[in-house]
Enzyme design. Structure first.
Site, PDB file in Angstrom:
ATOM      1  N   GLU A  23      33.770   7.770  27.877  1.00 47.23           N
ATOM      2  CA  GLU A  23      33.744   8.020  26.427  1.00 47.23           C
ATOM      3  C   GLU A  23      34.323   9.389  26.086  1.00 47.23           C
ATOM      4  OE1 GLU A  23      33.319   5.648  24.579  1.00 47.23           O
ATOM      5  OE2 GLU A  23      32.275   4.234  25.868  1.00 47.23           O
ATOM      6  N   ASP A  37      30.169   1.807  37.761  1.00 48.08           N
ATOM      7  CA  ASP A  37      30.265   3.249  38.004  1.00 48.08           C
ATOM      8  C   ASP A  37      30.766   3.610  39.399  1.00 48.08           C
ATOM      9  OD1 ASP A  37      29.388   3.673  35.435  1.00 48.08           O
ATOM     10  OD2 ASP A  37      27.829   5.111  35.991  1.00 48.08           O
TER      11      ASP A  37
END
Length: 583
Positions: free
Chosen positions: A117, A180
């Protein structure tokens, strides 16, 4: 990482730190907590306002706001690209995909959601260009292969799409959608795009940091904002300002701010839309006025801060609503006072003595929160240094360390990063000399300097507008303005060379930077008017006439002045006056 992708991997050279102060300058952990009755937020920005169950942002031009909350609909996070409303600027992340411990849950438990982000926040697009599963989109980065849509989970190499064999999709990239543990890299092109964002639309991040703090007759408090202060023939303070490309109150006009000034105006800004001015009056006292939406204490009024001052004042700010002032007293000692956000210390008209026997005005810089470095020239014409480390003065309250040299003028100092100092002086041969502190030692040695050439008829004007960047300006023997620069690896145009910027100057120069790779330099011409040249990142402007009849702060010397023989080997505190004293 698959071997074919390893050459693409880059260090973005971007680091983040929790804030240590809130927007008002008060100590803060950088974390705010809000108990809310809202069970789940979405991407409608309600989490970004206390009125809708969230938390209001801190000023987006100075902080990256990051909201952590429960997000519904399987949403891991979202971000606002550069250029959006300040009231909603930042990053939102669901609490189960934030950080590496606590509530973080596999497979989104390594902090990669924040990395992804923040990539958007710094102007990176999804690696496939957001065209669905087609092959016609672009992320505007040359070294990321075209791919057909996002990848999830744990792909195996190679993952071929859009005829991008033999290596296929760069699914290990932070801007894909994989788990991740699979996200491990940005490319060189993505790193360059983020740096361009930090040099462009997000250039204000850190611009109010003390590292960027710059004081003098010309200052900047925001992108494309410049404020110039001069002393007129009536000894009043006069002001003009540039907001973008237009000068106010007019191209050649000035507003009067009153006063009877016996020194140049020392201006400084500790925040957007805030200016503080200091000057020595006819009574040798220090006087102050400020702008915070209106001039205080009035348009033409000034407040007295006491003292009997024998030098121009020097101001520095290491935090919002924090000011530190330094002057030389009638006993040639260095004196200090400060504003802590609510009151003047040690008192409204009092000063603390910092010792020394100084023959130059002080030069001061702050490279970090609660850090000050002060430089003066002693009676032996050597350079001397003292520092405030947040708890005590070093090497002692009234002591100085000698840094050598034989200085023919006031030292000038700049800081382009934490624990970095660059000091410039003109020597008795009128050449420019330089020394630096790299965080562990003085270069080229404790008492040594490197010669940067030139024959200087003015003190240098120095500024750092970014990491590992320095720009230096002097007036030459032909009264033209000359410039040299450090680009991170070498001096330009050469170690002892300068580029001529022309002009016929009788005072100055003064320089400020209102944005990365933006410079505005000012001089007084032979008609006593103010003149400006600007650098926009690629070219220099022509000289711009700004009018006025300026009382020069310091005219150029016709000949270099060698130091007189002296007996005192270093600044020494006189006995009997320690601690706090009035000048």
């Amino acid at each position: 990482m698959p071997g074919p992708f390893q050459p693409l991997c880059a260090d973005s050279e971007v680091e983040f730190f929790l804030a240590t102060e809130d927007p008002n300058g008060a100590p803060h952990s950088g974390i705010t907590r809000r108990q809310t009755s809202v069970s789940s937020f979405s991407d409608n920005d309600r989490v970004k306002s206390s009125a809708t169950g969230g938390t209001d942002p801190w000023p987006a031009e100075r902080y990256l706001n990051m909201w952590v909350c429960p997000l519904g609909g399987g949403l891991l996070g979202y971000a606002q690209f550069p250029g959006g409303p300040a009231a909603t600027d930042g990053v939102v992340i669901t609490y189960t995909a934030f950080g590496t411990n606590g509530t973080a849950q596999a497979p989104f438990h390594l902090g990669r959601t924040a990395t992804h982000e923040v990539g958007h926040y710094l102007n990176l697009y999804h690696i496939w260009g957001d065209d669905g599963s087609g092959c016609g989109g672009t992320d505007e980065v040359d070294d990321t292969p075209n791919q057909g849509g996002g990848n999830t989970g744990v792909p195996t190499f190679p993952r071929i799409s859009c005829n991008n064999g033999p290596n296929g999709d760069l699914y290990v990239n932070y801007m894909d959608y994989v788990n991740d543990p699979v996200m491990v890299m940005f490319t060189h092109g993505q790193a360059a795009r983020m740096q361009a964002c930090l040099d462009g639309p997000r250039a204000s991040l850190g611009s109010s940091s003390s590292i960027r703090s710059h004081s003098g007759p010309i200052v900047s408090w925001g992108p494309d904002r410049v404020d110039a202060f001069v002393v007129g023939t009536t000894s009043e303070c006069f002001h003009k300002w540039q907001d973008g490309s237009v000068w106010g109150p007019s191209e050649t006009g000035y507003e009067s701010l009153g006063g009877i000034c016996c020194s140049p105006i020392e201006a400084i800004s500790w925040g957007s839309g805030r200016l503080d001015l200091f000057v020595i009056g006819t009574d040798a006292r220090l006087w102050h006025k400020w702008w915070s939406g209106a001039w205080g204490p009035s348009n033409t009024g000034w407040e007295s801060l006491g003292g009997i001052c024998m030098s121009d004042p020097k101001a520095v700010s290491w935090s919002l609503d924090r000011l530190d002032l330094f002057v030389i007293g009638t006993d040639s000692r260095l004196y200090h006072k400060w504003w802590d956000g609510s009151s003047w210390g040690p008192s409204v008209d009092g000063f603390e003595s910092l010792g020394g026997i100084c023959i130059s005005k002080p030069e001061v810089v702050a490279w970090g929160s609660n850090r000050l470095d002060v430089f003066v020239v002693g009676t032996d014409h050597a350079l001397y240094h003292k520092w405030w480390d947040g708890s005590a003065w070093g090497p002692s309250v009234d002591g100085f360390e000698s840094l050598g040299g034989i200085c023919a003028g006031t030292p000038q100092v700049a800081s382009w990063g934490p624990n970095r100092l660059d000091v410039f002086v003109v020597g008795t041969d009128s050449r420019l000399y330089h020394k630096w502190w790299d965080g562990s030692s003085w270069g080229p040695s404790v008492d040594g300097f490197e010669s940067l050439g030139g024959i200087c008829r003015s003190e240098p004007a120095v500024i750092a507008w970014g990491p590992n960047r320095l720009d230096v300006f002097v007036i030459g023997t032909d009264r033209a303005l000359y410039h040299k620069w450090w680009d991170g690896s070498a001096w330009g145009p050469s170690v002892d060379g300068y580029e001529s910027l022309g002009g016929t100057c009788i005072a100055g120069p003064f320089v400020t930077s209102s944005a990365p790779n933006r410079l505005d330099v000012f001089v007084t011409g032979t008609d006593n008017a103010l003149y400006q040249r600007s650098w926009n990142g690629s070219t220099w402007s022509d000289w711009r006439y700004l009018g006025g009849v300026v009382l020069p702060a310091a005219r150029l010397q016709e000949e270099p002045r060698p130091p007189e023989p002296v007996a005192t080997p270093r600044p020494e505190p006189a006995p009997g006056l320690n601690g706090t004293a009035a000048l």
